[in-house]
Design a protein around this motif. Sequence first.
Motif, PDB file in Angstrom:
ATOM      1  N   PHE A 270       2.395  -6.711  12.170  1.00 46.03           N
ATOM      2  CA  PHE A 270       2.953  -5.679  10.926  1.00 46.03           C
ATOM      3  C   PHE A 270       2.313  -6.513   9.553  1.00 46.03           C
ATOM      4  O   PHE A 270       2.603  -7.639   9.221  1.00 46.03           O
ATOM      5  CB  PHE A 270       4.409  -6.146  10.802  1.00 46.03           C
ATOM      6  CG  PHE A 270       5.091  -5.243   9.818  1.00 46.03           C
ATOM      7  CD1 PHE A 270       5.916  -4.183  10.290  1.00 46.03           C
ATOM      8  CD2 PHE A 270       5.215  -5.736   8.297  1.00 46.03           C
ATOM      9  CE1 PHE A 270       6.630  -3.584   9.389  1.00 46.03           C
ATOM     10  CE2 PHE A 270       5.793  -4.838   7.436  1.00 46.03           C
ATOM     11  CZ  PHE A 270       6.458  -3.961   7.960  1.00 46.03           C
ATOM     12  N   HIS A 295       5.586  -0.393  16.780  1.00 43.82           N
ATOM     13  CA  HIS A 295       4.031   0.028  16.741  1.00 43.82           C
ATOM     14  C   HIS A 295       3.381  -1.235  17.072  1.00 43.82           C
ATOM     15  O   HIS A 295       4.057  -2.501  16.976  1.00 43.82           O
ATOM     16  CB  HIS A 295       3.733   0.323  15.184  1.00 43.82           C
ATOM     17  CG  HIS A 295       4.347   1.227  14.546  1.00 43.82           C
ATOM     18  ND1 HIS A 295       4.575   2.781  14.784  1.00 43.82           N
ATOM     19  CD2 HIS A 295       5.383   0.982  13.332  1.00 43.82           C
ATOM     20  CE1 HIS A 295       5.245   3.342  14.098  1.00 43.82           C
ATOM     21  NE2 HIS A 295       5.577   2.605  13.223  1.00 43.82           N
ATOM     22  N   TYR A 298       0.782  -1.829  12.543  1.00 42.44           N
ATOM     23  CA  TYR A 298       1.303  -1.219  11.184  1.00 42.44           C
ATOM     24  C   TYR A 298       0.659  -1.702  10.073  1.00 42.44           C
ATOM     25  O   TYR A 298       0.729  -2.969   9.673  1.00 42.44           O
ATOM     26  CB  TYR A 298       3.049  -1.388  11.234  1.00 42.44           C
ATOM     27  CG  TYR A 298       3.425  -0.817  10.009  1.00 42.44           C
ATOM     28  CD1 TYR A 298       4.054   0.666   9.990  1.00 42.44           C
ATOM     29  CD2 TYR A 298       3.845  -1.541   8.830  1.00 42.44           C
ATOM     30  CE1 TYR A 298       4.589   1.196   8.969  1.00 42.44           C
ATOM     31  CE2 TYR A 298       4.304  -1.036   7.542  1.00 42.44           C
ATOM     32  CZ  TYR A 298       4.812   0.350   7.636  1.00 42.44           C
ATOM     33  OH  TYR A 298       5.501   0.769   6.639  1.00 42.44           O
ATOM     34  N   ALA A 320      -0.058   2.768  13.040  1.00 44.09           N
ATOM     35  CA  ALA A 320       0.527   3.378  12.023  1.00 44.09           C
ATOM     36  C   ALA A 320      -0.338   3.304  10.826  1.00 44.09           C
ATOM     37  O   ALA A 320      -0.110   1.971  10.525  1.00 44.09           O
ATOM     38  CB  ALA A 320       2.250   3.291  11.821  1.00 44.09           C
TER      39      ALA A 320
END
Length: 477
Positions: A270, A295, A298, A320
């Motif tokens: 992330f 995900h 991300y 994403a």
Amino acid sequence: MNMKFSGLFAVVLTAVASICAPSLLTSCISDAITTSPSDVLTFSRDTVSFDTVFTDVGTPTARLVVHNRASKGINISSISFKNENTCFRMNVDGVSGSDFHDVEIRAKDSIYMFVECLLPETEGNKPYLMEDAIEFVTNGVRQSVLLEAWGQNVTRLRGVVLDSDMRLTAERPYVVFDSLVVSPGRTLSIDPGVQLLFHDKAYMHVQGTLLAEGSADRKIDMRGDRIDNVLPDVSYDIMAGQWKGIRIAPGSFGNRMAYVDMRSTEHGLFLDSCSNTTQTKLTLYNSWLHNSQRHVLYAPYSRVEATGCCFSEAGGSVVALYGGEFSFLQCTFANNYLFTAIDGPLVGLWHTGPEDAENTDLPFMKADFNNCILYGLPSDLYDESLDGSQVFFRYCSFKSKGENDDNFLNCLWDTDPMFRTVREDYYFNYRLKADSPVLSAGDPALLTTAADTDMDGVSRVAGGNPSLGAYQYAPEP
């Protein structure tokens, strides 16, 4: 004798006699105890074996069923461990202990035993074998069931916040409890072959710099700390949500992950963004990110470069992306997630061009997908036009039907790349089969020096055009 009682007794005897007809007589006397040495026990297994477990952490509980196949009951004179100072523990028919006597099993019946092991920490770094046996004495006959467990010493990291640079080496696995925080201005370096395992809800937060650089023959493992099986012959590797994942802070740049196998997370990798695309936030090279509840990557408004990577298995889009600058070369995007309906396309692209009315002060997306594969259970992309955007797919393979245009150049449509994955067998392998249509379908002019070999060390340039995706085709061993 009282005549009424005598008559009643006669009725009872008659009833018993009718129940104990010749065909059923044996079952009526089966509570008798046999003393014959030929009547012994049988077991559901001859060895209770545990996969490698961490020292000072108990093993999962293993079940052992002890059967009496005889037509009479059996009295087990003794059940005990062979070694008096054992690290194994047992429970016999609901009672814990290390030494049992006169345990009876009725005819054609069985009892359950449960075995665990708590392995002591040692000085060594390599896995070591601990052995013992459970010994049974029945009618003078001694029988045994072997016990074995592999122990692995580990280095435990509990709530570590780096106040100086730190290097993790491959001598022992590391288990992260709670968190591992890389403070601003500090660097965490991870050597080839390191196993970095995370306990339930643990996470890494990179505020400084992460340099995780493995090699083709010594990849870096980042996963949950459950190293046993969720099903027979099925590892916990398939289970998402075992740890939170890695979060990279807005002010963190120059991070690099090479030959990393990262899996079993809640939110994957992330990236928090400060909308700065002048510096590379993350470089990914020959790595596999998979098994995330949300995900595996991300990345909003960031600059990311990925070469030779496989992104797979997520509850949402495996990748994403929002705005930012991205380069994906020789990458595989696949999703065969097991645990929920998948929410989102395979690759999510947002804030791609001026038609996005909101947040026009944030950088619109610039993205190149070259020599890549997109194939999985959900749709490849959202069904929205990329006209006028700076998002380009060159020499890519798609599951969906479509046509080449200014954003999709020399692509293959409605194409099954023929992965070796067998989802129903919990086998996830995104290498290519020999008759895959994407063999030699890539453009060698798109390759960089970094893309010359895949994560298995197989050359992409030795035999003509490269295969699409993260893995250059090689025959199955």
